[in-house]
Design an enzyme around this catalytic site. Structure first.
Site, PDB file in Angstrom:
ATOM      1  N   TYR A 258       0.825  -1.197   0.000  1.00  0.00           N
ATOM      2  CA  TYR A 258       0.000   0.000   0.000  1.00  0.00           C
ATOM      3  C   TYR A 258       0.869   1.261   0.000  1.00  0.00           C
ATOM      4  O   TYR A 258       1.665   1.464   0.919  1.00  0.00           O
ATOM      5  CB  TYR A 258      -0.890  -0.048   1.238  1.00  0.00           C
ATOM      6  CG  TYR A 258      -1.756   1.146   1.517  1.00  0.00           C
ATOM      7  CD1 TYR A 258      -2.532   1.745   0.536  1.00  0.00           C
ATOM      8  CD2 TYR A 258      -1.835   1.660   2.817  1.00  0.00           C
ATOM      9  CE1 TYR A 258      -3.346   2.829   0.821  1.00  0.00           C
ATOM     10  CE2 TYR A 258      -2.649   2.735   3.119  1.00  0.00           C
ATOM     11  CZ  TYR A 258      -3.394   3.321   2.114  1.00  0.00           C
ATOM     12  OH  TYR A 258      -4.208   4.395   2.417  1.00  0.00           O
TER      13      TYR A 258
ATOM     14  N   LYS B 121     -13.170  -0.466   5.470  1.00  0.00           N
ATOM     15  CA  LYS B 121     -13.317  -1.318   4.294  1.00  0.00           C
ATOM     16  C   LYS B 121     -14.441  -2.336   4.462  1.00  0.00           C
ATOM     17  O   LYS B 121     -15.286  -2.489   3.576  1.00  0.00           O
ATOM     18  CB  LYS B 121     -11.994  -2.041   4.010  1.00  0.00           C
ATOM     19  CG  LYS B 121     -10.779  -1.139   3.996  1.00  0.00           C
ATOM     20  CD  LYS B 121     -10.898   0.013   3.006  1.00  0.00           C
ATOM     21  CE  LYS B 121      -9.646   0.875   3.006  1.00  0.00           C
ATOM     22  NZ  LYS B 121      -9.744   2.016   2.072  1.00  0.00           N
TER      23      LYS B 121
ATOM     24  N   ILE C 192      -7.409  -5.119   7.753  1.00  0.00           N
ATOM     25  CA  ILE C 192      -8.564  -4.235   7.576  1.00  0.00           C
ATOM     26  C   ILE C 192      -9.512  -4.694   6.469  1.00  0.00           C
ATOM     27  O   ILE C 192     -10.627  -4.181   6.369  1.00  0.00           O
ATOM     28  CB  ILE C 192      -8.123  -2.780   7.317  1.00  0.00           C
ATOM     29  CG1 ILE C 192      -7.441  -2.628   5.954  1.00  0.00           C
ATOM     30  CG2 ILE C 192      -7.223  -2.287   8.430  1.00  0.00           C
ATOM     31  CD1 ILE C 192      -7.180  -1.189   5.579  1.00  0.00           C
TER      32      ILE C 192
ATOM     33  N   ASP D 217      -1.944  -6.229   9.375  1.00  0.00           N
ATOM     34  CA  ASP D 217      -3.006  -5.300   8.979  1.00  0.00           C
ATOM     35  C   ASP D 217      -4.115  -6.141   8.343  1.00  0.00           C
ATOM     36  O   ASP D 217      -3.967  -6.648   7.234  1.00  0.00           O
ATOM     37  CB  ASP D 217      -2.437  -4.288   7.981  1.00  0.00           C
ATOM     38  CG  ASP D 217      -3.445  -3.221   7.586  1.00  0.00           C
ATOM     39  OD1 ASP D 217      -4.656  -3.505   7.628  1.00  0.00           O
ATOM     40  OD2 ASP D 217      -3.025  -2.110   7.227  1.00  0.00           O
TER      41      ASP D 217
END
Length: 486
Positions: A153, A279, A240, A238
């Site tokens: 990302y 998300k 998410i 992570d």
């Protein structure tokens, strides 16, 4: 201009004047191109379609219906006004107990009920951005480093590095094995850092992956967990996109691995999870970020830091009610997965019809599109030339792989869940016409198709400069830089 920069450098902090925020990249420039010329089906049908923003807008109707059925959830309604004073006055950085319980339960459900979470380990932050930065502040000092598999990302450069002063060391993954993380690549990245006298404090994983849209299998997770445990470094996961898994294989959370009896020898103080509702629920504007750590000291420190990015109690109160509605949550998660799968299939099938392949994926709000066949030369300059054509002429904001630190030119991330069905079909139509022209070496055919696009209200304003074989192939020729593109 130069004088202004020099003046600012002398009167402002190094943080305010440096370029470490990471926003000088094509990833963010694409957003600016969209902002200056946004597509609208009636007001601006020839504008840029935003396909660089990973938002889940497919299930707002379900949330809106729940709100209508549950007016007490808001303190700003006649039905909920009785709670107004209590909620408006409350500001304990531990958060509302019912909110932390609801978040913990929701995290369990998004992971199939195969793992449990302790509400007392749930720490609030201002979105995933705040959660990521908070965990880094807790684990590392300026100059320390974290390994991160690439492509990764782009905003990690801002979220993880800018204010903390840490370094990110890429673990390079390759298309030859579908960008899977290998033990050898992890070992090489770690050892190279050691040779450079860089202190590695941990490994950061995004599972499901952004930008790949894939999930890590159990064996890979165990291998990475063993590696970090062996070297006494942290593992930050992570997660998410946990509830965006729409196809097999299912998500395996790091928390699930830690509960495996075979992993009892691992030091749980080294493992941490970042989560968000941006998300999975499509609520980025609510700024719900979560740090969940198995380390008591990290929980205590992160909770104190949360004072700088608390979630409003009004939002906590509302979401506690929604996420505690088990029937709604079960229905929402199932329907969201169904709609994501349908949209993903429609979009990728449409690309396959014109010969564009994508990495096989099962999660996320995007896919990894392979445009290598449209590059005459396998270089990042050629990739950027192609990207500028797609942004400025085809009018689609897709993100080039180089902005994700991908080591192979020609890949692009395409977001598919932030638009309605009609916009998706317009985007596909533009891509079909673009690829059709690119595969046509006949200038007369190019001009004929250009006129056809105008008649179809898809004015892509291609120009002859795109087809100058003396510079590059029709697939990757350069065009003048947009003022928004560095």
């Amino acid at each position: 201009m130069g004088f202004e920069i020099e003046k600012n450098n002398s009167i402002l902090s190094k943080l305010a004047t440096n370029e470490e925020h990471g926003e000088n990249s094509p990833y963010f420039d694409g957003w600016k191109a969209y902002d200056s010329d946004p597509f609208h089906p009636l007001k601006n049908p020839n504008g840029v379609i935003q396909m660089g923003l990973a938002e889940n807008q497919l299930c707002f109707d379900l949330i809106e219906q729940w709100i209508k059925r549950n007016p007490k959830a808001s303190i700003c309604t006649t039905e909920g006004i009785k709670s107004f004073k209590t909620i408006a006055n409350f500001q304990d950085y531990h958060g509302l107990p019912e909110f932390r319980r609801a978040i913990a339960k929701f995290m369990e459900k998004t992971r199939g009920g195969r793992v449990s979470f302790d509400p007392d380990r749930v720490v609030m932050a201002g979105g995933a951005t705040g959660a990521n930065e908070t965990i880094i502040f807790c684990l590392a000092d300026p100059g320390d480093a974290f390994l991160v598999p690439s492509p990764y990302y782009p905003a990690f450069n801002r979220d993880l590095r800018w204010r903390t002063g840490v370094q990110l060391i890429p673990i390079h993954c390759e298309s030859s094995n579908n960008f899977k993380i290998t033990a050898q690549a992890v070992k090489e990245a770690y050892e190279n850092a050691q040779k450079s006298n860089i202190k590695v404090k941990g490994l950061i994983l995004t599972n499901p992956s952004n930008p790949l849209g894939t999930t890590l299998d159990r064996d890979t997770l165990k291998s990475l967990l063993n590696f970090t445990n062996q070297h006494n470094i942290h593992l930050v996961c992570d997660e998410i996109y946990a509830a965006t898994v729409f196809d097999t294989p299912r998500l395996v959370s790091i928390a699930e691995i830690l509960e495996d009896n075979e992993m009892n020898y691992c030091n749980k103080d080294l493992f941490h999870i970042v989560y968000s509702l941006s998300k999975d629920m499509g609520l980025p504007g609510f700024r719900i970020g979560i740090v969940y750590s198995f380390n008591d000291a990290v929980v205590n420190c992160a909770r104190k830091m949360s004072s700088f990015g608390l979630v409003s109690t009004q939002t906590q109160h509302f979401l506690a009610a929604m996420l505690s509605d088990e029937n709604f949550v079960a229905s929402f998660l199932a329907e969201s997965a169904r709609r994501l799968a349908k949209r993903h299939k429609h979009f990728t099938n449409g690309l396959e019809e014109v010969g564009i392949k994508c990495l096989k994926s099962n999660a996320g709000l995007f896919f990894w599109m392979d445009l290598r066949p449209l590059l005459r030369e396998s270089t990042f300059d050629t990739e950027m030339s192609l990207w500028r054509v797609i942004i400025n002429d085809v009018k689609l904001n897709v993100s080039p792989g180089s902005s994700f630190d991908c080591q192979e030119p020609g890949f692009f991330r395409v977001c598919f869940a932030n638009m309605d069905d009609e916009t998706v079909d317009i985007a596909l139509a533009r891509i079909r016409r673009f690829v059709g022209v690119k595969r046509s070496g006949d200038e007369s055919t190019v001009m004929e198709k250009k006129q056809q696009w105008k008649k179809n209200n898809l004015r892509l304003s291609f120009s002859k400069r795109m087809y100058d074989e003396s510079v590059l192939s029709p697939l990757s020729s350069p065009i003048p830089h947009s003022p928004l593109v560095r």
